[in-house]
Design an enzyme around this catalytic site. Structure first.
Site, mmCIF file in Angstrom:
data_model
loop_
_atom_site.group_PDB
_atom_site.id
_atom_site.type_symbol
_atom_site.label_atom_id
_atom_site.label_comp_id
_atom_site.label_asym_id
_atom_site.label_seq_id
_atom_site.Cartn_x
_atom_site.Cartn_y
_atom_site.Cartn_z
ATOM 1 C CG ASN A 212 41.369 80.367 41.653
ATOM 2 O OD1 ASN A 212 41.320 81.070 41.098
ATOM 3 N ND2 ASN A 212 40.746 78.776 41.451
ATOM 4 C CG ASP A 281 45.345 72.168 42.563
ATOM 5 O OD1 ASP A 281 45.353 71.711 41.747
ATOM 6 O OD2 ASP A 281 46.240 72.588 42.995
ATOM 7 C CE LYS A 291 25.574 80.213 57.256
ATOM 8 N NZ LYS A 291 25.237 81.560 57.924
ATOM 9 N N PRO A 309 40.129 66.122 39.403
ATOM 10 C CG PRO A 309 38.764 65.491 37.723
ATOM 11 C CD PRO A 309 38.487 65.900 39.215
ATOM 12 C CG ASP A 310 45.870 67.847 35.931
ATOM 13 O OD1 ASP A 310 45.461 69.042 34.311
ATOM 14 O OD2 ASP A 310 46.805 68.122 36.563
ATOM 15 C CB ILE A 311 40.959 70.388 32.680
ATOM 16 C CG1 ILE A 311 39.857 69.817 34.038
ATOM 17 C CG2 ILE A 311 39.756 70.027 31.431
ATOM 18 C CD1 ILE A 311 38.794 71.224 34.104
ATOM 19 C CG PHE A 331 47.609 79.285 30.602
ATOM 20 C CD1 PHE A 331 47.424 78.693 29.110
ATOM 21 C CD2 PHE A 331 47.927 80.885 30.499
ATOM 22 C CE1 PHE A 331 47.503 79.549 28.460
ATOM 23 C CE2 PHE A 331 48.094 81.428 29.226
ATOM 24 C CZ PHE A 331 47.039 81.112 28.504
ATOM 25 C CE LYS A 345 52.277 73.966 37.332
ATOM 26 N NZ LYS A 345 51.593 74.739 38.482
ATOM 27 C CE LYS A 349 49.046 70.310 35.062
ATOM 28 N NZ LYS A 349 47.914 70.276 35.687
HETATM 29 N N1 CTP Z 1 44.828 71.963 35.379
HETATM 30 C C1 CTP Z 1 43.868 71.692 34.493
HETATM 31 N N2 CTP Z 1 42.799 71.412 35.583
HETATM 32 C C2 CTP Z 1 43.680 71.168 36.890
HETATM 33 C C3 CTP Z 1 44.452 71.800 37.508
HETATM 34 C C4 CTP Z 1 44.586 72.041 36.726
HETATM 35 O O1 CTP Z 1 43.221 71.654 33.400
HETATM 36 N N3 CTP Z 1 42.448 69.734 38.434
HETATM 37 C C5 CTP Z 1 45.278 73.169 34.061
HETATM 38 C C6 CTP Z 1 45.455 74.231 34.164
HETATM 39 O O2 CTP Z 1 44.170 74.884 33.460
HETATM 40 C C7 CTP Z 1 46.914 74.906 33.466
HETATM 41 C C8 CTP Z 1 47.410 73.437 33.997
HETATM 42 O O3 CTP Z 1 47.215 72.367 34.496
HETATM 43 O O4 CTP Z 1 47.049 75.024 32.396
HETATM 44 C C9 CTP Z 1 48.248 74.212 35.438
HETATM 45 O O5 CTP Z 1 47.808 74.340 36.653
HETATM 46 P P1 CTP Z 1 48.017 74.530 38.139
HETATM 47 O O6 CTP Z 1 47.475 75.030 38.764
HETATM 48 O O7 CTP Z 1 49.374 76.261 37.528
HETATM 49 O O8 CTP Z 1 49.511 73.686 38.166
HETATM 50 P P2 CTP Z 1 48.758 72.199 39.225
HETATM 51 O O9 CTP Z 1 48.268 70.819 38.587
HETATM 52 O O10 CTP Z 1 47.076 71.993 40.238
HETATM 53 O O11 CTP Z 1 50.062 72.109 40.105
HETATM 54 P P3 CTP Z 1 50.496 72.938 41.267
HETATM 55 O O12 CTP Z 1 49.017 73.595 42.128
HETATM 56 O O13 CTP Z 1 51.398 71.821 42.141
HETATM 57 O O14 CTP Z 1 50.799 74.413 41.302
#
Ligand code: CTP
Length: 404
Positions: A212, A281, A291, A309-311, A331, A345, A349
């Protein structure tokens, strides 16, 4: 202009590193400081006062007998309105002199005569590696520190004499960063701050991937601001080309899973966590090991994805975070309805503070605007450069930590 309003007395002593002092002087001026250069006779063998006068915009002083000072006491007059005296380069001989409190030239006289409580003395040693590790130099170093001087690190590498080792003067930009840090209040001393920053890269095959537009600038600025505020800082960085802020421990990762593993591995030591990374995500369920070609050997359209995984959520769920020993700051980079999305959010979280920003308005830029959301409400931080916002955010979080 991180040194706006500061008056720096820049002392030069004899050493080849004097050539770096010219650049350092320019840097000080660019950051908004006023600079008064004072040189020893030996420094004058390496760089002329003319150069330093042109760069600082002020006449250079190099003798205690200089009659230009109205009361003929340049050693008093030049230091009284200084915010700091910075000696760069500081030779082994000059360190020895200062350690003994000798005062037989203008610069050493001025250092000794300065009001120590209000005019800090900062020294940037520069010498050959054998001189640096000599017990006499190390003894003087310890004495100077005990007397209240601040010693910059020395650099390591190839030296002018052809030898390699410790003892080089830091580069001008490094000195500048350290001096700017010196003036910041130490609101986070004793804390270990962990920061994730930048994008992640999820491989599709050996040459392609999903990523991204995050530049990592905000996260790197927060890491630097936390370090300036006295914290120990670990920065888990996705693939970005940014330089590591001074004094920060950087761990480079590529994928979200690697970022997750590296972050969780540091969680036990951390007391504050800033999740600024734009973590992908989703990732391809399997990355092709060759390739993928258009000849039909690979089928991009049939590619399957698994959720990363969501850190932040995982960190916020740790017993350490739930018991108040790890303060998590999330953030949210949104494209619209910032307040609604970011508030939701924060609850999802499970973090006390979430910082919202409009992603497309800030990705890759040097400035940003932030919205800080907590259980009590919101606070806006208007558009500013990312470093200024990072310092304000660190102060805001430090205040919360002091209260808790
Ligand atoms: N984050 C994280 N790990 C992930 C996804 C997000 O630690 N796998 C953290 C980001 O660093 C940020 C916060 O979660 O601090 C929100 O990230 P964002 O991408 O805005 O939110 P998402 O949970 O991905 O939700 P969405 O894509 O639906 O907006």
């Amino acid at each position: 202009m991180d040194l706006k309003g500061k008056h720096i007395v820049l002392g030069l002593t004899g050493g080849i590193a004097c050539y770096k002092s010219a650049e350092f002087c320019r840097g000080l001026i660019k950051e908004g400081a006023t600079v008064q250069v004072v040189m020893t006779q030996a420094a004058g063998e390496f760089i002329t006062p003319v150069t330093m006068q042109a760069l600082s915009g002020r006449p250079v002083f190099d003798s205690q007998w200089d009659a230009r000072a109205p009361n003929n006491m340049a050693h008093i007059g030049l230091s009284r309105d200084a915010d700091a005296i910075v000696v760069a380069p500081c030779s082994a001989d000059f360190m020895a002199k200062l350690a003994q409190g000798r005062a037989d030239d203008l610069l050493s006289l001025m250092c000794l005569a300065r009001p120590a409580a209000s005019v800090p003395l900062l020294l940037a040693p520069a010498m050959n590696r054998e001189m640096w590790i000599h017990p006499a130099t190390q003894r003087n170093l310890a004495l100077l520190k005990a007397d209240g001087a601040t010693l910059f690190d020395v650099g390591n590498g190839e030296q002018a004499c052809g030898e390699t080792g410790d003892g080089r003067m830091l580069e001008p930009q490094e000195l500048l960063q350290d001096l700017i840090a010196f003036f910041q209040p130490k609101r986070m001393a004793g804390h270990h701050v962990l920061v994730t920053a930048g994008p992640t890269f999820e491989a599709i095959d050996p040459v392609r991937g999903i990523t991204n537009r995050s530049s990592g600038k905000m996260g790197f600025a927060i890491a630097r601001a936390a370090r300036e505020a006295g914290a120990e800082v670990s920065l888990i960085a996705g693939p970005v080309g940014l330089p590591t802020p001074r004094g920060v421990t950087r761990i480079d990762v590529t994928s979200a899973q690697e970022m997750f593993d590296a972050t969780l591995a540091q969680a036990d030591q951390a007391s504050v966590f800033f999740a600024t990374a734009a973590v992908a995500d989703w990732r391809p369920a399997t990355a092709a090991d060759r390739k993928i070609k258009k000849d039909g050997s690979g089928d991009i359209a049939a590619m399957e994805f698994v959720e990363n995984p969501d850190i932040l959520a995982a960190m916020a769920q740790l017993p350490r975070a739930r018991s108040g020993h790890l303060f998590c700051v999330g953030f949210a980079a949104e494209s619209h309805d910032l307040l609604a999305h970011a508030s939701a959010k924060r609850l999802r979280k499970g973090v006390p503070v979430l910082v919202g920003n409009i992603g497309p308005a800030t990705f890759g830029q040097d400035d940003n605007a932030l919205l800080i959301i907590d259980a009590q409400g919101t606070q806006e931080m208007p558009r500013n450069n990312k470093m200024a916002l990072a310092r304000a955010l660190i102060e805001n979080i430090a205040m919360r930590l002091e209260k808790s």
